[in-house]
Design an enzyme around this catalytic site. Structure first.
Site, PDB file in Angstrom:
ATOM      1  N   ILE A 152     -25.073  68.961   7.983  1.00  0.00           N
ATOM      2  CA  ILE A 152     -25.506  67.606   7.611  1.00  0.00           C
ATOM      3  C   ILE A 152     -25.834  67.542   6.116  1.00  0.00           C
ATOM      4  CG2 ILE A 152     -27.210  65.790   8.020  1.00  0.00           C
ATOM      5  CD1 ILE A 152     -27.513  66.964  10.896  1.00  0.00           C
ATOM      6  N   ARG A 229     -36.914  67.523  10.651  1.00  0.00           N
ATOM      7  CA  ARG A 229     -37.917  67.480  11.709  1.00  0.00           C
ATOM      8  C   ARG A 229     -39.290  67.237  11.080  1.00  0.00           C
ATOM      9  NH1 ARG A 229     -34.523  66.591  14.917  1.00  0.00           N
ATOM     10  NH2 ARG A 229     -33.830  67.850  16.681  1.00  0.00           N
ATOM     11  N   ASP A 253     -37.716  59.705   8.748  1.00  0.00           N
ATOM     12  CA  ASP A 253     -37.084  59.337  10.023  1.00  0.00           C
ATOM     13  C   ASP A 253     -37.696  60.136  11.167  1.00  0.00           C
ATOM     14  OD1 ASP A 253     -35.012  58.101  11.689  1.00  0.00           O
ATOM     15  OD2 ASP A 253     -34.100  60.089  11.781  1.00  0.00           O
ATOM     16  N   GLU A 258     -43.882  62.813  17.572  1.00  0.00           N
ATOM     17  CA  GLU A 258     -43.191  61.567  17.948  1.00  0.00           C
ATOM     18  C   GLU A 258     -43.469  61.207  19.403  1.00  0.00           C
ATOM     19  OE1 GLU A 258     -39.089  62.290  16.997  1.00  0.00           O
ATOM     20  OE2 GLU A 258     -39.551  62.578  14.882  1.00  0.00           O
ATOM     21  N   HIS A 276     -36.821  57.778  14.180  1.00  0.00           N
ATOM     22  CA  HIS A 276     -35.884  58.856  14.534  1.00  0.00           C
ATOM     23  C   HIS A 276     -34.537  58.271  14.990  1.00  0.00           C
ATOM     24  CE1 HIS A 276     -35.707  63.289  15.995  1.00  0.00           C
ATOM     25  NE2 HIS A 276     -34.506  62.867  15.650  1.00  0.00           N
TER      26      HIS A 276
HETATM   27  P1  NDP Z   1     -27.242  73.655  10.027  1.00  0.00           P
HETATM   28  O1  NDP Z   1     -27.652  74.825  10.855  1.00  0.00           O
HETATM   29  O2  NDP Z   1     -25.794  73.392   9.792  1.00  0.00           O
HETATM   30  O3  NDP Z   1     -27.935  73.742   8.584  1.00  0.00           O
HETATM   31  C1  NDP Z   1     -29.265  74.138   8.395  1.00  0.00           C
HETATM   32  C2  NDP Z   1     -29.504  74.333   6.903  1.00  0.00           C
HETATM   33  O4  NDP Z   1     -30.883  74.650   6.716  1.00  0.00           O
HETATM   34  C3  NDP Z   1     -28.702  75.489   6.325  1.00  0.00           C
HETATM   35  O5  NDP Z   1     -28.279  75.147   5.024  1.00  0.00           O
HETATM   36  C4  NDP Z   1     -29.713  76.633   6.273  1.00  0.00           C
HETATM   37  O6  NDP Z   1     -29.364  77.538   5.234  1.00  0.00           O
HETATM   38  C5  NDP Z   1     -30.985  75.853   5.962  1.00  0.00           C
HETATM   39  N1  NDP Z   1     -32.194  76.568   6.375  1.00  0.00           N
HETATM   40  C6  NDP Z   1     -32.525  76.981   7.630  1.00  0.00           C
HETATM   41  N2  NDP Z   1     -33.710  77.623   7.612  1.00  0.00           N
HETATM   42  C7  NDP Z   1     -34.126  77.609   6.320  1.00  0.00           C
HETATM   43  C8  NDP Z   1     -35.264  78.129   5.658  1.00  0.00           C
HETATM   44  N3  NDP Z   1     -36.225  78.795   6.325  1.00  0.00           N
HETATM   45  N4  NDP Z   1     -35.374  77.941   4.320  1.00  0.00           N
HETATM   46  C9  NDP Z   1     -34.410  77.282   3.643  1.00  0.00           C
HETATM   47  N5  NDP Z   1     -33.305  76.761   4.208  1.00  0.00           N
HETATM   48  C10 NDP Z   1     -33.163  76.933   5.538  1.00  0.00           C
HETATM   49  O7  NDP Z   1     -27.955  72.403  10.699  1.00  0.00           O
HETATM   50  P2  NDP Z   1     -27.533  70.869  10.640  1.00  0.00           P
HETATM   51  O8  NDP Z   1     -27.257  70.501   9.219  1.00  0.00           O
HETATM   52  O9  NDP Z   1     -26.495  70.587  11.665  1.00  0.00           O
HETATM   53  O10 NDP Z   1     -28.905  70.179  11.142  1.00  0.00           O
HETATM   54  C11 NDP Z   1     -30.121  70.424  10.478  1.00  0.00           C
HETATM   55  C12 NDP Z   1     -31.279  69.844  11.267  1.00  0.00           C
HETATM   56  O11 NDP Z   1     -31.319  68.447  11.115  1.00  0.00           O
HETATM   57  C13 NDP Z   1     -31.243  70.043  12.781  1.00  0.00           C
HETATM   58  O12 NDP Z   1     -31.682  71.327  13.154  1.00  0.00           O
HETATM   59  C14 NDP Z   1     -32.177  68.962  13.277  1.00  0.00           C
HETATM   60  O13 NDP Z   1     -33.491  69.450  13.373  1.00  0.00           O
HETATM   61  C15 NDP Z   1     -32.103  67.901  12.172  1.00  0.00           C
HETATM   62  N6  NDP Z   1     -31.457  66.678  12.653  1.00  0.00           N
HETATM   63  C16 NDP Z   1     -32.154  65.499  12.635  1.00  0.00           C
HETATM   64  C17 NDP Z   1     -31.557  64.342  13.106  1.00  0.00           C
HETATM   65  C18 NDP Z   1     -32.294  63.040  13.119  1.00  0.00           C
HETATM   66  O14 NDP Z   1     -32.014  62.205  13.979  1.00  0.00           O
HETATM   67  N7  NDP Z   1     -33.207  62.787  12.189  1.00  0.00           N
HETATM   68  C19 NDP Z   1     -30.197  64.323  13.639  1.00  0.00           C
HETATM   69  C20 NDP Z   1     -29.540  65.612  13.564  1.00  0.00           C
HETATM   70  C21 NDP Z   1     -30.168  66.724  13.089  1.00  0.00           C
HETATM   71  P3  NDP Z   1     -29.769  79.106   5.287  1.00  0.00           P
HETATM   72  O15 NDP Z   1     -29.546  79.565   6.698  1.00  0.00           O
HETATM   73  O16 NDP Z   1     -28.879  79.749   4.264  1.00  0.00           O
HETATM   74  O17 NDP Z   1     -31.205  79.155   4.888  1.00  0.00           O
END
Ligand code: NDP
Length: 320
Positions: A152, A229, A253, A258, A276
Site C-alpha cells: 500500500i 492501525r 482513518d 475502534e 476506518h
Molecule cells: P506490507 O506488508 O506490504 O507492508 C508493510 C510495510 O511496513 C513494509 O514496507 C515494511 O517494511 C514496513 N514495516 C513493517 N514493520 C515495520 C517496522 N517495525 N518498522 C518500520 N517499518 C515496518 O503491508 P500492506 O502495505 O499491504 O499493509 C500495511 C498495513 O496497512 C496492514 O497491515 C493494515 O494494518 C493496514 N491497512 C489499513 C487499512 C485501512 O482500512 N485503514 C486497509 C488495509 C491495510 P520492512 O519489513 O522492511 O520494515
C-alpha cells in the site's frame, strides 16, 4: 461435506459464495464457549474478520484454514495457528489502490480543510457570511515521509509523485526498487519531513511508535496521516501535541479502540477523521470477499492457499 464456520458480521458475498460450495455454520463471535461438539467435529475452515484468538483455534481440532478478510491480520493469532498446522490467508494486493486513493483524499482533506469547507457551504454560511477561510496549510513544497513502504505504501508514493512533493520513507529494510530516500530510523525520517504517512502493520514493534518525540521532530508545520492501525499512534501524545500546536494537523482513518474515537480528537478543527473506510468501496470489498472465498476453494480443492501470510506453514513453499 466440507464445513466452513462464519463468525459475526459477514460480508454478504462471502456468505453467498461459501454457501455455493460448502456447508455453513454461523456463530455470533469468536468465543470458544459457542463451539458446540457438532461445530468442533465438523468445522475444517473458517472465514475470519480479523478476530481469531488462540483459544478459538484450540476449540476447533479439525480446523485446517483461517481465511481472513483484510490484509491486516493482527487479530488472528497466526503464530499459534502455524504451530498447530493451520493455514492463515489474508487479502493483499486487491485493496492497495483503494487504500492509497483514500490516503491521498485524507491528506488533502486534512491540509486543505475540504470537509470543513463543504460543511460551511451546506450550512448556508457561504451565502450568509461569505467565503470560507483560507487554509493555513498547503501541499505545496511539502516533504512527505512514508512510515511503511510495502504494497500500500508504494501505491501511496506513486500517487504522490505527480503532486511534486519530495518523498522519503522508513522501513526496516531499504527497498532496492525505488529512488525515494530511505531513513534507517523513524526518528530520522520525522526529523527530515513535514508530513508523515503511517502505513505499517500492527506488530509488537510498531506499538505507539508515533509518540511525543516523533511528533516534536515532525514540527510545527507537521501533518500526521494514519491509515495503518490506531495501535501505531499514541493518541494521548497526539492529542497533547495538537493542543500545544506541536504539529499543524492530523488525518486519521484508524484508532486504537475502534469504533471509539477519543472525544478530544473531535474538538480540533485541524484534524480530519474517518471511520476506518480506506478500503470501503463496494468494488474493493467484493474483491476482498472473493479472495477470502477463493483461498478456501483453492485450499480444499487443490491443497494450495492463494495468499498465505508469512507466518503460515505454507508460506514460501513452492512445491505445494
Ligand atoms: P506490507 O506488508 O506490504 O507492508 C508493510 C510495510 O511496513 C513494509 O514496507 C515494511 O517494511 C514496513 N514495516 C513493517 N514493520 C515495520 C517496522 N517495525 N518498522 C518500520 N517499518 C515496518 O503491508 P500492506 O502495505 O499491504 O499493509 C500495511 C498495513 O496497512 C496492514 O497491515 C493494515 O494494518 C493496514 N491497512 C489499513 C487499512 C485501512 O482500512 N485503514 C486497509 C488495509 C491495510 P520492512 O519489513 O522492511 O520494515
Amino acid at each position: 461435506m466440507t464445513t466452513i464456520l462464519l463468525i459475526g458480521r459477514v460480508h454478504p458475498r462471502v456468505r453467498q459464495r461459501v454457501a455455493e460450495r460448502f456447508e455453513i455454520i454461523e456463530i455470533a463471535k469468536p468465543d470458544p464457549s459457542l463451539v458446540t461438539p457438532e461445530i468442533a467435529a465438523k468445522v475444517v475452515g473458517l472465514a475470519s474478520f480479523n478476530a481469531m484468538p488462540a483459544a478459538m483455534i484450540d476449540a476447533l481440532p479439525n480446523l485446517k484454514i483461517v481465511a481472513n478478510f483484510g490484509v491486516g491480520y493482527d487479530g488472528v493469532d497466526a503464530r499459534h495457528a502455524a504451530q498447530h498446522g493451520v493455514i492463515v490467508t489474508n487479502t493483499p494486493d486487491v485493496l492497495d489502490e483503494e487504500v492509497a486513493d483514500t490516503t491521498i483524499g485524507l491528506l488533502l482533506n486534512t491540509i486543505r480543510l475540504l470537509p470543513q469547507a463543504e460543511n460551511w457551504l451546506r450550512a448556508g454560511e457561504w451565502e450568509k457570511t461569505g467565503s470560507f477561510r483560507l487554509s493555513p496549510l498547503s501541499l505545496r513544497g511539502r516533504h512527505v515521509g512514508l512510515y511503511g513502504l510495502g504494497r500500500i505504501g508504494l501505491q501511496i508514493a506513486r500517487r504522490l509523485e505527480p503532486f511534486n512533493v519530495r518523498i522519503s520513507y522508513h522501513t526496516r529494510s531499504q527497498r532496492p526498487d525505488v529512488n525515494y530516500t530511505h531513513y534507517p530510523s523513524l526518528a530520522a525520517l520525522a526529523e527530515a519531513v513535514d508530513t508523515l504517512i503511517c502505513i505499517v502493520p500492527k506488530t509488537p514493534e510498531t506499538r505507539q511508535t508515533i509518540n511525543r518525540d516523533i511528533l516534536e521532530r515532525l514540527g510545527s508545520n507537521g501533518v500526521l496521516i494514519n491509515v495503518g492501525r490506531g495501535w501505531t499512534v499514541s493518541e494521548d501524545d497526539l492529542i497533547d501535541a495538537l493542543s500545544r500546536k506541536v504539529i499543524a494537523g492530523a488525518g486519521l482513518d484508524v484508532f486504537e479502540d475502534e469504533p471509539h474515537v477519543p472525544s478530544a480528537l473531535m474538538t480540533f478543527d485541524n484534524v480530519s477523521l474517518l471511520p476506518h473506510v480506506a478500503s470501503a468501496s463496494v468494488i474493493t470489498r467484493n474483491a476482498m470477499a472473493d479472495l477470502v472465498v477463493d483461498n478456501l476453494i483453492s485450499w480444499f480443492e487443490k491443497g494450495q492457499p492463494l495468499t498465505p501470510v508469512p507466518e503460515t506453514p505454507f508460506a514460501g513453499r513452492s512445491d505445494g
